[in-house]
Design a protein around this motif. Structure first.
Motif, mmCIF file in Angstrom:
data_model
loop_
_atom_site.group_PDB
_atom_site.id
_atom_site.type_symbol
_atom_site.label_atom_id
_atom_site.label_comp_id
_atom_site.label_asym_id
_atom_site.label_seq_id
_atom_site.Cartn_x
_atom_site.Cartn_y
_atom_site.Cartn_z
ATOM 1 N N ARG A 117 -10.826 7.454 3.162
ATOM 2 C CA ARG A 117 -9.952 7.351 2.208
ATOM 3 C C ARG A 117 -10.500 8.314 0.952
ATOM 4 O O ARG A 117 -9.495 8.779 0.076
ATOM 5 C CB ARG A 117 -9.962 5.757 1.492
ATOM 6 C CG ARG A 117 -9.768 4.746 2.520
ATOM 7 C CD ARG A 117 -9.744 3.541 1.983
ATOM 8 N NE ARG A 117 -11.277 3.297 1.328
ATOM 9 C CZ ARG A 117 -11.742 2.732 0.437
ATOM 10 N NH1 ARG A 117 -10.607 2.113 -0.357
ATOM 11 N NH2 ARG A 117 -12.562 2.617 -0.117
ATOM 12 N N TYR A 118 -11.346 8.658 0.748
ATOM 13 C CA TYR A 118 -12.140 9.579 -0.360
ATOM 14 C C TYR A 118 -11.629 11.018 -0.146
ATOM 15 O O TYR A 118 -11.503 11.426 0.974
ATOM 16 C CB TYR A 118 -13.424 9.586 -0.450
ATOM 17 C CG TYR A 118 -13.943 8.221 -1.227
ATOM 18 C CD1 TYR A 118 -14.550 8.130 -2.196
ATOM 19 C CD2 TYR A 118 -14.407 7.201 -0.298
ATOM 20 C CE1 TYR A 118 -15.042 6.999 -2.833
ATOM 21 C CE2 TYR A 118 -14.627 5.940 -0.716
ATOM 22 C CZ TYR A 118 -15.321 5.984 -2.167
ATOM 23 O OH TYR A 118 -15.737 4.786 -2.745
ATOM 24 N N TYR A 151 -3.134 6.874 6.427
ATOM 25 C CA TYR A 151 -3.759 6.578 5.022
ATOM 26 C C TYR A 151 -3.032 7.498 4.144
ATOM 27 O O TYR A 151 -2.517 7.349 3.147
ATOM 28 C CB TYR A 151 -4.810 6.203 4.876
ATOM 29 C CG TYR A 151 -5.500 5.852 3.531
ATOM 30 C CD1 TYR A 151 -5.658 4.607 3.206
ATOM 31 C CD2 TYR A 151 -6.000 6.829 2.490
ATOM 32 C CE1 TYR A 151 -5.985 4.194 1.969
ATOM 33 C CE2 TYR A 151 -6.305 6.720 1.333
ATOM 34 C CZ TYR A 151 -6.404 5.377 1.035
ATOM 35 O OH TYR A 151 -6.776 4.908 -0.135
ATOM 36 N N PRO A 168 -15.967 1.949 -8.656
ATOM 37 C CA PRO A 168 -14.437 2.033 -8.529
ATOM 38 C C PRO A 168 -14.295 1.619 -6.973
ATOM 39 O O PRO A 168 -14.961 1.758 -6.157
ATOM 40 C CB PRO A 168 -14.120 3.412 -8.737
ATOM 41 C CG PRO A 168 -14.976 3.819 -9.583
ATOM 42 C CD PRO A 168 -16.313 3.273 -9.227
ATOM 43 N N SER A 169 -13.436 0.593 -6.947
ATOM 44 C CA SER A 169 -12.881 0.031 -5.734
ATOM 45 C C SER A 169 -11.876 0.718 -5.008
ATOM 46 O O SER A 169 -11.579 0.398 -3.599
ATOM 47 C CB SER A 169 -12.439 -1.510 -5.859
ATOM 48 O OG SER A 169 -11.900 -1.995 -4.586
ATOM 49 N N ASP A 170 -11.279 1.754 -5.601
ATOM 50 C CA ASP A 170 -10.247 2.421 -5.054
ATOM 51 C C ASP A 170 -10.361 3.898 -4.563
ATOM 52 O O ASP A 170 -9.485 4.766 -4.577
ATOM 53 C CB ASP A 170 -8.910 2.830 -6.084
ATOM 54 C CG ASP A 170 -9.514 3.140 -7.174
ATOM 55 O OD1 ASP A 170 -10.732 3.495 -7.351
ATOM 56 O OD2 ASP A 170 -8.805 3.483 -8.222
ATOM 57 N N LYS A 226 -12.423 6.311 -5.574
ATOM 58 C CA LYS A 226 -12.726 7.283 -6.677
ATOM 59 C C LYS A 226 -14.277 7.321 -6.986
ATOM 60 O O LYS A 226 -14.887 6.448 -6.705
ATOM 61 C CB LYS A 226 -11.996 6.751 -7.857
ATOM 62 C CG LYS A 226 -10.495 6.217 -7.816
ATOM 63 C CD LYS A 226 -9.668 7.763 -7.280
ATOM 64 C CE LYS A 226 -8.332 7.415 -7.458
ATOM 65 N NZ LYS A 226 -7.456 8.371 -6.756
ATOM 66 N N ALA A 231 -11.301 -0.239 4.645
ATOM 67 C CA ALA A 231 -12.063 0.756 3.898
ATOM 68 C C ALA A 231 -12.938 1.407 4.957
ATOM 69 O O ALA A 231 -12.405 1.657 6.433
ATOM 70 C CB ALA A 231 -13.171 0.250 2.911
ATOM 71 N N ARG A 268 -15.058 -1.336 -1.478
ATOM 72 C CA ARG A 268 -13.715 -2.050 -1.784
ATOM 73 C C ARG A 268 -13.725 -3.532 -1.977
ATOM 74 O O ARG A 268 -14.320 -4.320 -1.018
ATOM 75 C CB ARG A 268 -12.541 -1.827 -0.753
ATOM 76 C CG ARG A 268 -11.183 -1.855 -0.871
ATOM 77 C CD ARG A 268 -10.256 -1.434 0.311
ATOM 78 N NE ARG A 268 -9.140 -1.735 -0.081
ATOM 79 C CZ ARG A 268 -8.440 -2.879 0.471
ATOM 80 N NH1 ARG A 268 -8.899 -3.937 1.395
ATOM 81 N NH2 ARG A 268 -7.023 -3.166 0.386
#
Length: 498
Positions: free
Chosen positions: A349-350, A262, A120-122, A124, A473, A480
């Protein structure tokens, strides 16, 4: 707590083995040194990279390191991707990951190799198999041949006979072995006069600086055209989170600002503008306040508090209780505590969910356990099944080296403040064509971007030959999709501009 000195040094670290002796035994090959025959496999493929169709040979092979008596001591595995027909005028780029203790799987299957794993690029979790292994149009094979190196104890690399891994586990020991492998590969492949680039990620940037010193620090040197630093850690003092050390709070603050923005804990027109404001605040008023310690006035403290709250997204009450000094581990836990979430260290971001919402630091790093399954499956499938490399060795993605010898040559003072950055400055001053590429993710706490900027802006670095690029990222920005493409374009342009 994630201690930042260890965190930055072991930017992709897991638990170490029970003991160095156990690890030496588990990674040693059974063959006697005098009878050792290097393992290898090769296969030819065709792919399209950077819009150009390239026929290339993938070769996975052991490069044997020998002692002064000629006996084999270790086998370091390289994965080389060479365009056909072979052209010695083409650049060749040597790449490795970090740890220390990380195999080259991350850069190889995530960024620059001819195949990549799709996760996953988002931000996740990658879940369970099967994981798609795809052609990678973002590979650099259109502009350079590629040689990925797995140091001793990583990937399929191992010691031979009675050799102890501790002979290779250290800043200088590791650099000497990698430099030796590069020299042997150049000998074997007739590439001494090819343009040469060296690149690493995370501790791999530390290794890059130390390897440059081994390659260019003597008369029989291997001159380089460029060094590619991805998620950079060179100056360990600049990031140390230990009592009495203040600089780490300065170099981490802009990363906290980016993360707060973010996750909606701060407001600003753009991340680039917000982190620039955070840089100025961190190196100016905040640094001045920190350096004064308990001599800072009440007025100074009152002026710093609201700005610190604005940039970090943390409450003034929490900041007061932390004495206006928030370690990265506390930040991961506190920023989204009201949502019952933690943020990642490698990539903030995670988010993750801990056993409970109490405590000071997270249970684990969601930005690592969110990607590790896919990469481990992909490297084993690609090397064993597609290229045909047959081995009983287990591919070590990360871990399994140590204890690590952090001592540098140069006497007591070189180790009182640990930095390998001067190796690069010296190489640049003595090689007028040597340039440095620095790629950093906004959301990386393992190797914060402001700490990289700090290390490379010291006296002795020709600033006009250092190029910085930033990504939306974290530590492994290539997870990403948009940033993998951008990183590929940026590095490709860097190589072409030699």
């Amino acid at each position: 707590m994630f201690a930042r000195t260890l965190a930055a040094v072991a930017a992709l670290s897991l638990a170490l083995p029970a003991s160095a002796a156990d690890e030496d035994k588990s990674r040693a090959a059974p063959e006697a040194p005098e009878a050792y025959v290097p393992n290898s496999a090769a296969k030819t493929f065709t792919g399209t990279f950077g819009g150009r169709t390239v026929r290339y040979t993938a070769t996975v092979e052991e490069q044997v390191l020998k002692g002064e008596d000629g006996a084999a001591k270790a086998a370091i595995v390289t994965s080389a991707y060479i365009a056909e027909p072979r052209d010695p005028s083409r650049p060749v780029t040597f790449l490795f990951n970090g740890g220390p203790g990380s195999g080259s799987v991350w850069l190889q299957m995530g960024a620059f190799g001819p195949k990549r794993v799709a996760i996953p690029s988002d931000a996740k979790d990658d879940g369970g198999p099967p994981y798609p292994i795809l052609d990678n149009p973002d590979s650099l094979l259109d502009v350079t041949d590629l040689v990925f190196i797995d140091p001793v104890g990583t990937g399929f690399s191992h010691t031979i006979g009675d050799t102890k891994g501790s002979e290779y586990w250290g800043v200088t020991k590791d650099a000497k072995s990698v430099a030796q492998v590069i020299r042997q590969w150049l000998d074997k492949n007739g590439r001494w006069n090819s343009p040469k680039f060296l690149g690493g990620e995370s501790y791999g940037t530390t290794r890059s600086a130390a390897v440059v010193n081994e390659l260019e620090g003597e008369y029989n040197d291997v001159a380089l055209n460029g060094v590619i630093l991805i998620s950079t850690v060179l100056d360990f003092g600049a990031g140390a989170e230990t009592e009495g050390a203040e600089l780490g709070y300065v170099t981490t603050l802009p990363s906290m600002a980016a993360t707060a923005l973010y996750h909606g804990k701060a407001t600003a027109p753009s991340v680039s503008q917000f982190v620039e404001d955070a840089r100025r605040f961190a190196i100016g008023p905040y640094a001045s306040f920190l350096l004064k310690g308990q001599n800072a006035s009440a007025a100074e403290r009152a002026a710093i508090l609201p700005e610190l709250a604005r940039f970090t997204g943390l409450s003034p009450d929490y900041l007061e209780r932390a004495d206006l000094r928030v370690t990265s581990g506390r930040f991961y836990k506190e920023l989204l505590r009201d949502r019952g979430l933690t943020v990642g260290r490698l990539d903030s971001r995670y988010t993750g969910t801990d056993y409970d919402s109490a405590g000071e630091t997270p249970d684990n790093d969601p930005s690592f356990y969110g990607i590790d399954g896919g990469y481990a499956a992909a490297i084993n499938a690609w090397m064993r099944d597609d290229i045909g490399y047959v081995t009983d060795q287990r591919y070590v993605t990360i871990g399994n080296v140590g204890p690590w010898d952090w001592k540098l040559a140069g006497g007591r003072d070189s180790n009182a403040y640990l930095t390998v950055a001067p190796y690069l400055g010296k190489a640049m001053r003595e090689n007028s064509d040597l340039r440095i590429f620095v790629g950093q993710g906004w959301y990386d706490f393992a190797t914060p971007f402001f700490a990289a900027e700090y290390a490379l802006s010291r006296t002795g670095f020709p600033q006009d030959r250092i190029e910085y690029k930033y990504y939306d990222a974290g530590h492994m920005m290539y997870v990403r999709d948009e940033d993998r493409r951008k990183l590929s374009q940026d590095v490709r342009a860097f190589i072409r501009a030699r």
